[in-house]
Design a protein around this motif. Structure first.
Motif, mmCIF file in Angstrom:
data_model
loop_
_atom_site.group_PDB
_atom_site.id
_atom_site.type_symbol
_atom_site.label_atom_id
_atom_site.label_comp_id
_atom_site.label_asym_id
_atom_site.label_seq_id
_atom_site.Cartn_x
_atom_site.Cartn_y
_atom_site.Cartn_z
ATOM 1 N N GLU A 262 0.810 -1.216 0.000
ATOM 2 C CA GLU A 262 0.000 0.000 0.000
ATOM 3 C C GLU A 262 0.847 1.270 0.000
ATOM 4 O OE1 GLU A 262 -3.759 1.769 2.627
ATOM 5 O OE2 GLU A 262 -2.620 0.039 3.337
ATOM 6 N N GLY A 263 2.104 1.179 0.445
ATOM 7 C CA GLY A 263 2.910 2.370 0.617
ATOM 8 C C GLY A 263 2.536 3.069 1.918
ATOM 9 N N GLU A 264 3.054 4.263 2.113
ATOM 10 C CA GLU A 264 2.719 5.020 3.320
ATOM 11 C C GLU A 264 1.321 5.606 3.150
ATOM 12 O OE1 GLU A 264 5.725 7.885 4.197
ATOM 13 O OE2 GLU A 264 7.331 6.399 4.302
ATOM 14 N N PRO A 265 0.321 5.100 3.911
ATOM 15 C CA PRO A 265 -1.069 5.496 3.672
ATOM 16 C C PRO A 265 -1.323 6.995 3.794
ATOM 17 C CG PRO A 265 -0.955 3.583 5.118
ATOM 18 C CD PRO A 265 0.445 4.101 4.979
ATOM 19 N N ALA A 266 -0.500 7.699 4.563
ATOM 20 C CA ALA A 266 -0.728 9.130 4.745
ATOM 21 C C ALA A 266 -0.362 9.936 3.504
ATOM 22 C CB ALA A 266 0.069 9.638 5.944
ATOM 23 N N ARG A 267 0.416 9.362 2.602
ATOM 24 C CA ARG A 267 0.818 10.090 1.405
ATOM 25 C C ARG A 267 -0.236 9.954 0.314
ATOM 26 N NH1 ARG A 267 6.124 11.795 1.700
ATOM 27 N NH2 ARG A 267 7.450 10.775 3.243
ATOM 28 N N PRO A 268 -0.381 10.944 -0.566
ATOM 29 C CA PRO A 268 -1.372 10.850 -1.647
ATOM 30 C C PRO A 268 -1.129 9.634 -2.530
ATOM 31 C CG PRO A 268 -0.496 13.089 -1.465
ATOM 32 C CD PRO A 268 0.346 12.227 -0.572
ATOM 33 N N LEU A 269 -2.219 9.091 -3.085
ATOM 34 C CA LEU A 269 -2.111 7.892 -3.911
ATOM 35 C C LEU A 269 -1.190 8.112 -5.103
ATOM 36 C CD1 LEU A 269 -3.083 4.996 -4.420
ATOM 37 C CD2 LEU A 269 -4.996 5.962 -5.711
ATOM 38 N N ALA A 270 -1.313 9.257 -5.759
ATOM 39 C CA ALA A 270 -0.467 9.517 -6.929
ATOM 40 C C ALA A 270 1.009 9.474 -6.559
ATOM 41 C CB ALA A 270 -0.824 10.873 -7.539
ATOM 42 N N GLU A 271 1.355 9.980 -5.375
ATOM 43 C CA GLU A 271 2.744 9.962 -4.920
ATOM 44 C C GLU A 271 3.195 8.537 -4.631
ATOM 45 O OE1 GLU A 271 5.287 11.535 -1.077
ATOM 46 O OE2 GLU A 271 3.645 12.792 -1.820
ATOM 47 N N ARG A 272 2.299 7.729 -4.047
ATOM 48 C CA ARG A 272 2.662 6.342 -3.730
ATOM 49 C C ARG A 272 2.883 5.504 -4.985
ATOM 50 N NH1 ARG A 272 -1.883 4.073 -0.483
ATOM 51 N NH2 ARG A 272 -3.058 6.003 -0.533
ATOM 52 N N ARG A 273 2.297 5.924 -6.105
ATOM 53 C CA ARG A 273 2.433 5.164 -7.346
ATOM 54 C C ARG A 273 3.557 5.689 -8.239
ATOM 55 N NH1 ARG A 273 -1.880 5.047 -10.949
ATOM 56 N NH2 ARG A 273 -1.114 3.013 -11.653
ATOM 57 N N MET A 274 4.268 6.689 -7.784
ATOM 58 C CA MET A 274 5.358 7.246 -8.596
ATOM 59 C C MET A 274 6.572 6.321 -8.579
ATOM 60 S SD MET A 274 5.347 11.299 -7.657
ATOM 61 C CE MET A 274 6.959 11.476 -8.450
ATOM 62 N N PRO A 275 7.265 6.164 -9.715
ATOM 63 C CA PRO A 275 8.538 5.438 -9.703
ATOM 64 C C PRO A 275 9.536 6.114 -8.784
ATOM 65 C CG PRO A 275 7.742 5.744 -11.958
ATOM 66 C CD PRO A 275 6.877 6.595 -11.081
ATOM 67 N N GLN A 276 10.298 5.302 -8.078
ATOM 68 C CA GLN A 276 11.305 5.791 -7.137
ATOM 69 C C GLN A 276 12.576 4.970 -7.322
ATOM 70 O OE1 GLN A 276 10.763 8.041 -4.509
ATOM 71 N NE2 GLN A 276 8.546 8.299 -4.577
ATOM 72 N N PRO A 277 13.734 5.504 -6.956
ATOM 73 C CA PRO A 277 14.922 4.650 -6.900
ATOM 74 C C PRO A 277 14.686 3.487 -5.926
ATOM 75 C CG PRO A 277 15.548 6.964 -6.782
ATOM 76 C CD PRO A 277 14.051 6.913 -6.650
ATOM 77 N N ALA A 278 15.108 2.296 -6.315
ATOM 78 C CA ALA A 278 14.882 1.113 -5.474
ATOM 79 C C ALA A 278 15.541 1.253 -4.105
ATOM 80 C CB ALA A 278 15.403 -0.131 -6.186
ATOM 81 N N VAL A 279 16.547 2.122 -4.019
ATOM 82 C CA VAL A 279 17.246 2.339 -2.749
ATOM 83 C C VAL A 279 16.293 2.839 -1.666
ATOM 84 C CG1 VAL A 279 18.914 3.908 -1.661
ATOM 85 C CG2 VAL A 279 19.563 2.593 -3.662
ATOM 86 N N ARG A 280 15.170 3.438 -2.061
ATOM 87 C CA ARG A 280 14.224 3.905 -1.037
ATOM 88 C C ARG A 280 13.783 2.733 -0.150
ATOM 89 N NH1 ARG A 280 8.468 7.201 -1.467
ATOM 90 N NH2 ARG A 280 7.806 6.665 0.626
ATOM 91 N N ASP A 281 13.455 1.592 -0.749
ATOM 92 C CA ASP A 281 13.057 0.431 0.041
ATOM 93 C C ASP A 281 14.213 -0.077 0.890
ATOM 94 O OD1 ASP A 281 10.459 0.416 -0.877
ATOM 95 O OD2 ASP A 281 10.754 -1.211 -2.316
ATOM 96 N N VAL A 282 15.404 -0.087 0.316
ATOM 97 C CA VAL A 282 16.585 -0.541 1.062
ATOM 98 C C VAL A 282 16.780 0.314 2.308
ATOM 99 C CG1 VAL A 282 19.093 -0.814 0.982
ATOM 100 C CG2 VAL A 282 17.686 -1.472 -0.997
ATOM 101 N N ALA A 283 16.660 1.623 2.154
ATOM 102 C CA ALA A 283 16.842 2.526 3.301
ATOM 103 C C ALA A 283 15.816 2.244 4.384
ATOM 104 C CB ALA A 283 16.738 3.979 2.836
ATOM 105 N N GLY A 284 14.567 1.964 3.988
ATOM 106 C CA GLY A 284 13.540 1.634 4.974
ATOM 107 C C GLY A 284 13.896 0.398 5.775
ATOM 108 N N MET A 285 14.441 -0.616 5.092
ATOM 109 C CA MET A 285 14.812 -1.838 5.809
ATOM 110 C C MET A 285 16.019 -1.617 6.709
ATOM 111 S SD MET A 285 13.858 -4.876 6.423
ATOM 112 C CE MET A 285 12.736 -5.243 5.080
ATOM 113 N N LEU A 286 16.966 -0.821 6.268
ATOM 114 C CA LEU A 286 18.118 -0.528 7.126
ATOM 115 C C LEU A 286 17.680 0.186 8.401
ATOM 116 C CD1 LEU A 286 20.865 0.605 4.576
ATOM 117 C CD2 LEU A 286 20.314 -1.693 5.400
ATOM 118 N N ARG A 287 16.733 1.087 8.273
ATOM 119 C CA ARG A 287 16.206 1.756 9.455
ATOM 120 C C ARG A 287 15.497 0.750 10.372
ATOM 121 N NH1 ARG A 287 17.939 4.040 11.652
ATOM 122 N NH2 ARG A 287 16.197 4.999 12.773
#
Length: 480
Positions: free
Chosen positions: A372-397
């Protein structure tokens, strides 16, 4: 297989008016209610479907209601149409003791006066009705129940509600399926259905393939936010829930990590396997859905957004002020690389990846859930392409959070896991996230700042956890 069921329904007029005073008290107490701290001043009925007549022993109503709340936490401020919530309201003459925790209140006015309303997800009969509607591809009023015909759905599976949910609600059916019902509803393509369907088409085994799903077709004029909002949202269905195979006997990644920490056990092998699983999902998503190249303009917009969030966080949490310049350098360093002509590939990603979004099966295989992504963020933002590193950073945290929740904290355990996770990611993708330290530092810094604001507002006792990361990230130009 049964033929699809289609039936029209009528909902008693005045139903929401009679529920209104009860919902104003009950809704803010729910864990998944997003508007805490601001009073509910009223509701707009977006959609109502009678699933079982309220005149019988059990009445059942599916509602989408938009809660009106003031924009600031003041009881005297005017209410504005806010978030839209999915409710499954049961109505009985009296609740049996087993349903006492689900009580919403006693109706004193309207078409169902004298009866008792409750959250029907805690009741077996309504839960069975939802599964049967999915199995038969029912259409009831504005509700559509769709399914993958290649997967078998047996009837008569015993349901039980999952009690540990926070932002949504789930029902497990006989250790065979789990139905995730979204509570905060928005129109449009929801990544929690879109991405698992795309991964299923790619044959990716790391994500349970959707078995069935439910959506609502809503008259856009019934929703005050949509009727006066962007034209591209008008006529979009509202995704309500997704049925997926239940990973029987699976361990939640967060709970598993905490157990291993408590026993003093090394988690490096599991972290490495989880890194491989993450990379496999990213690789499959890049095959299934378009990727884009982020150049100077796109990166600068991203950096500007990170700096704006930092400045807002510093205003909200004074403890961040001593670190502001160092944290900003994590973002400006990324902007400098972009200005020099560096580009990055962006793709669809999980968007909110942490240990709690991962399951390890009894066979030791890791699976990723909750796209689902971060529910507080707008849907259009959650569906935007992002660098895959974003997920990696979340797991490191997330590894850092686990290590610092131990008594005493175990920072070396976190570093071992972080290193193993990145190595596992490189094993499967051929690209080690640590070889792009500026991008990784920027995303981890952005995540840590978000965590500081969240903890300051909701769990002040946890604030030292992200502040420790802030101290490290502000004083270092690279990931340690």
């Amino acid at each position: 297989m049964s033929e699809a069921v289609t039936r029209t329904v009528t909902t008693p007029p005045g139903l929401l008016a009679s529920l209104d005073p009860l919902l104003r008290e009950w809704l803010p107490r729910q864990r998944w209610f997003a508007g805490k701290g601001r009073p509910v001043t009223g509701f707009t009925l977006v959609e109502a479907t009678e699933l079982l007549p309220g005149t019988g022993k059990l009445g059942l109503y599916h509602l989408l209601v938009r809660a009106h709340q003031p924009l600031v936490p003041s009881h005297g401020a005017p209410g504005h149409p806010g978030d839209c919530y999915q409710l499954l309201i049961g109505v009985r003459e009296a609740l049996p003791p087993r349903l006492a925790p689900a009580l919403i209140g006693h109706l004193s006015t309207g078409p169902l006066a004298g009866r008792t309303a409750y959250d029907a997800l805690h009741d077996a009969r309504p839960a069975e009705l939802l599964l049967e509607a999915l199995r038969t591809q029912a259409r009831i009023g504005g509700l559509r129940f769709e399914r993958d015909l290649d997967q078998d759905i047996r009837s008569s599976l015993v349901p039980r509600v999952v009690t540990a949910e926070q932002s949504n609600s789930s029902i497990v059916y006989g250790d065979t399926f789990i139905l995730k019902l979204l509570r905060r509803i928005v129109p449009g393509v929801n990544p929690d259905l879109e991405l698992p369907l795309a991964l299923a088409r790619e044959g990716c085994p790391r994500v349970p393939a959707p078995t069935a799903w439910m959506v609502a077709d809503v008259d856009p004029t019934a929703d005050p936010v949509i009727s006066g909002g962007p034209a591209d949202l008008a006529g979009q269905p509202y995704v309500l829930g997704v049925l997926q195979p239940f990973v029987q006997g699976a361990s939640d990644g967060w709970e598993l990590a905490l157990r291993e920490l408590a026993k003093g056990e090394d988690f490096g092998a599991e972290a490495r396997a989880l890194g491989r699983a993450t990379a496999e999902v990213h690789t499959a998503l890049a095959r299934a859905l378009p990727t884009v190249t982020l150049g100077h303009m796109q990166l600068q917009l991203m950096v500007d957004g990170m700096i704006e969030r930092l400045e807002a966080a510093v205003q909200a949490v004074p403890a961040l002020r001593p670190y502001a310049d160092g944290l900003r350098s994590a973002f400006t360093a990324l902007g400098d690389l972009a200005a020099e002509g560096r580009t990055w590939t962006a793709q669809r990603v999980h968007g909110d990846l942490h240990l709690g979004q991962c399951l390890r099966s009894p066979a030791g295989e890791w699976k990723l859930i909750d796209f689902e992504g971060e529910p507080a963020r707008p849907l259009a933002e959650r569906r935007m392409p992002q660098p895959a590193v974003r997920d990696v950073a979340g797991m490191l945290r997330s590894f850092d959070y686990a290590a610092r929740s131990a008594d005493p904290p175990q920072p070396d355990w976190a570093e071992t896991c972080r290193s193993a996770y990145c190595s596992g990611y490189a094993d499967a993708s051929g690209l080690d996230p640590r070889t792009d330290p500026v991008l990784l530092r920027a995303y981890e810094t952005d995540k840590a700042i978000y965590e500081v604001v969240y903890e300051a507002r909701h769990r002040p006792d946890w604030l030292p956890v992200p502040l420790a990361a802030v101290d490290r990230l502000a004083s270092s130009g690279h990931l340690t």
